[in-house]
Write an enzyme that holds these catalytic residues in place. Structure first.
Site, short mmCIF file in Angstrom:
data_model
loop_
_atom_site.label_atom_id
_atom_site.label_comp_id
_atom_site.label_asym_id
_atom_site.label_seq_id
_atom_site.Cartn_x
_atom_site.Cartn_y
_atom_site.Cartn_z
N ASP A 1 0.84 -1.20 0.00
CA ASP A 1 0.00 0.00 0.00
C ASP A 1 0.88 1.24 0.00
OD1 ASP A 1 -2.32 -1.46 0.19
OD2 ASP A 1 -2.46 -1.28 2.38
N GLU A 2 1.89 1.21 0.86
CA GLU A 2 2.75 2.37 1.01
C GLU A 2 3.40 2.71 -0.34
OE1 GLU A 2 5.59 1.85 4.12
OE2 GLU A 2 6.38 3.88 3.91
N GLY A 3 3.90 1.67 -1.01
CA GLY A 3 4.52 1.89 -2.31
C GLY A 3 3.52 2.39 -3.33
#
Ligand SMILES: *[C@@H]1O[C@H](CO)[C@@H](O)[C@H](O)[C@H]1NC(C)=O
Ligand SMILES: *[C@@H]1O[C@H](CO)[C@@H](O)[C@H](O)[C@H]1NC(C)=O
Ligand SMILES: *[C@@H]1O[C@H](CO)[C@@H](O)[C@H](O)[C@H]1NC(C)=O
Ligand SMILES: *[C@@H]1O[C@H](CO)[C@@H](O)[C@H](O)[C@H]1NC(C)=O
Length: 408
Positions: free
Chosen positions: A167-169
């Protein structure tokens, strides 16, 4: 003989119906204009609970949805006191306090009347990912304390959650491409255009305890667990995204240097310090980092006093680490290196996953390309309604006269 009463009434009513019907039609056709709705501003708050510290970002955008693209801007960035929320594992009750200062700053910035409609999220990244692996119940306790503290604020608190590295990426990728206007653009001719997919940029992100790489791959993705798919502005995007936990700068350096307390992250700071942010070649970057590392410490200290730059002693190690990660880890070569740009901000907005996260959760990036809208001013609309009612009444009257007026 002249017209009968019935005939006269019928003609008059029919005439009225025709004239008012035409007027209503004209009002609809001519009185409608392309509009920009009044620029009512909306706000959103996102906490980035990283491994070494927590930051708060306030975003603002004009409420008119149809030209919101590229319009979300950062209104505030605030760094919460103390270290990351995962460091409150043994004392979760105090975590709320550490977030209060920034929250108050945000609430002071956002007009009171808008507080209740301002969404607020907290996303936790690598630090909490590590804690949750180590001791799940401790991580839950920290989240519960955070939710309790933030839930009391007057804004629309939507939750605190753990983001996966993926998600962060993916959100970081959305952020950078959105901020650079690469997802969709409102052209001068008044149309929504989608820039070519080839212009989309990849994202490399160096966090405190993890590192993410996200890009549109040239070929098919074999390992489906590294694939993220989303639909933005009517286009499907498939990106490769991978997060390496524990290979963030702090973790790696902690192995090298016994203790290291950082409050800053990203490639940017190191490369900024070494004057390498303006697209250096690989050999230039390598030479500069090595040159810096070989300088006698006295000389380094002399050029930038350590009390002004507490991270002075770490630039050599982190520079070498980044270089190794990019070259040995990700396989950048002299040819591909040329495309890397080290950025902290674009268009006045910090590049982090937070903006992409908020855009997604507030549906500010629609799945479909927005359509231009037509609208009427209130006066014209009212007149149109009056004329339509008149048309209807006159027509009904005419019908009534014809059917029911028994006379002569
Ligand atoms: C919206 O788009 C119009 C037309 O491109 C532009 O003139 C205007 O500055 C934009 N305003 C906002 C608030 O987006
Ligand atoms: C996790 O933390 C709790 C509370 O601090 C403690 O009681 C428990 O023993 C820990 N569990 C593990 C598996 O370490
Ligand atoms: C970087 O420079 C060092 C020392 O000059 C050299 O040994 C090394 O091979 C270089 N690495 C790269 C990737 O160019
Ligand atoms: C965006 O948010 C929706 C929920 O509104 C979620 O289902 C989706 O997975 C999110 N997109 C990404 C890229 O995570």
């Amino acid at each position: 003989m002249g017209l009968t009463w019935k005939q006269r009434a019928f003609t008059a009513l029919l005439g009225t119906a025709a004239v008012s019907g035409l007027t209503a039609l004209l009002l609809i056709l001519v009185g409608t204009i392309n509009v920009l709705l009044p620029p009512d501003t909306k706000f959103g708050i996102v906490f980035d609970a990283g491994s070494s510290h927590t930051s708060l970002f306030v975003y603002q955008w004009p409420a008119n949805k149809e030209n919101d693209t590229g319009m979300v801007s950062q209104a505030l960035a605030c760094q919460a006191e103390g270290s990351g929320i995962s460091s409150y594992a043994s004392n979760p009750a105090r975590v709320g306090e550490s977030l209060q200062g920034c929250l108050e700053e945000a609430l002071a910035l956002i007009p009171k009347a808008k507080h209740h409609e301002t969404p607020m999220f907290l996303g936790a990244t690598a630090g909490m990912r590590l804690l949750s692996r180590k001791n799940r119940s401790q991580a839950e306790d920290v989240f519960a304390a955070v939710r309790q503290a933030l839930g009391q604020s007057p804004v629309d608190f939507r939750g605190a959650e753990l983001l996966t590295g993926q998600d962060e990426g993916a959100f970081g990728w959305i952020t950078i491409n959105y901020v650079l206007g690469l997802l969709v653009k409102y052209s001068f001719s008044g149309e929504w255009i989608r820039p070519l997919e080839e212009t989309l940029v990849g994202a490399l992100d160096m966090g405190g305890a993890s590192t993410q790489i996200t890009f549109v791959p040239g070929g098919p993705i074999l390992d489906k667990t590294t694939q993220a798919t989303f639909r933005l502005y009517g286009a499907d995007h498939t990106v490769y995204t991978h997060s390496y936990l524990c290979f963030g700068r702090d973790q790696a350096l902690s192995r090298l240097l016994a203790e290291l307390v950082q409050a800053f992250s990203s490639f940017y700071y190191t490369f900024h310090f070494l004057n390498l942010t303006s697209k250096p070649s690989l050999s230039e970057a390598n030479a500069t980092i090595w040159e810096f590392c070989l300088l006698p410490w006295k000389l380094v200290e002399g050029s930038a006093p350590p009390d002004q730059d507490p991270w002075l002693r770490d630039y050599c190690a982190s520079g070498l680490y980044f270089l190794t990660l990019l070259v040995e880890g990700y396989g950048f070569s002299e040819e591909t290196w040329g495309g890397i740009e080290f950025r902290q901000q674009a268009g006045g907005t910090d590049i982090s996953w937070t903006l992409g996260y908020m855009l997604n959760l507030t549906n500010l990036i629609p799945a479909e390309v927005p359509a231009p809208r037509r609208a009427q001013s209130f006066g014209v609309w009212t007149a149109g309604v009056v004329f339509l009612v008149l048309t209807l009444a006159a027509t009904l009257g005419a019908v009534g006269v014809q059917l029911f007026w028994i006379q002569d």
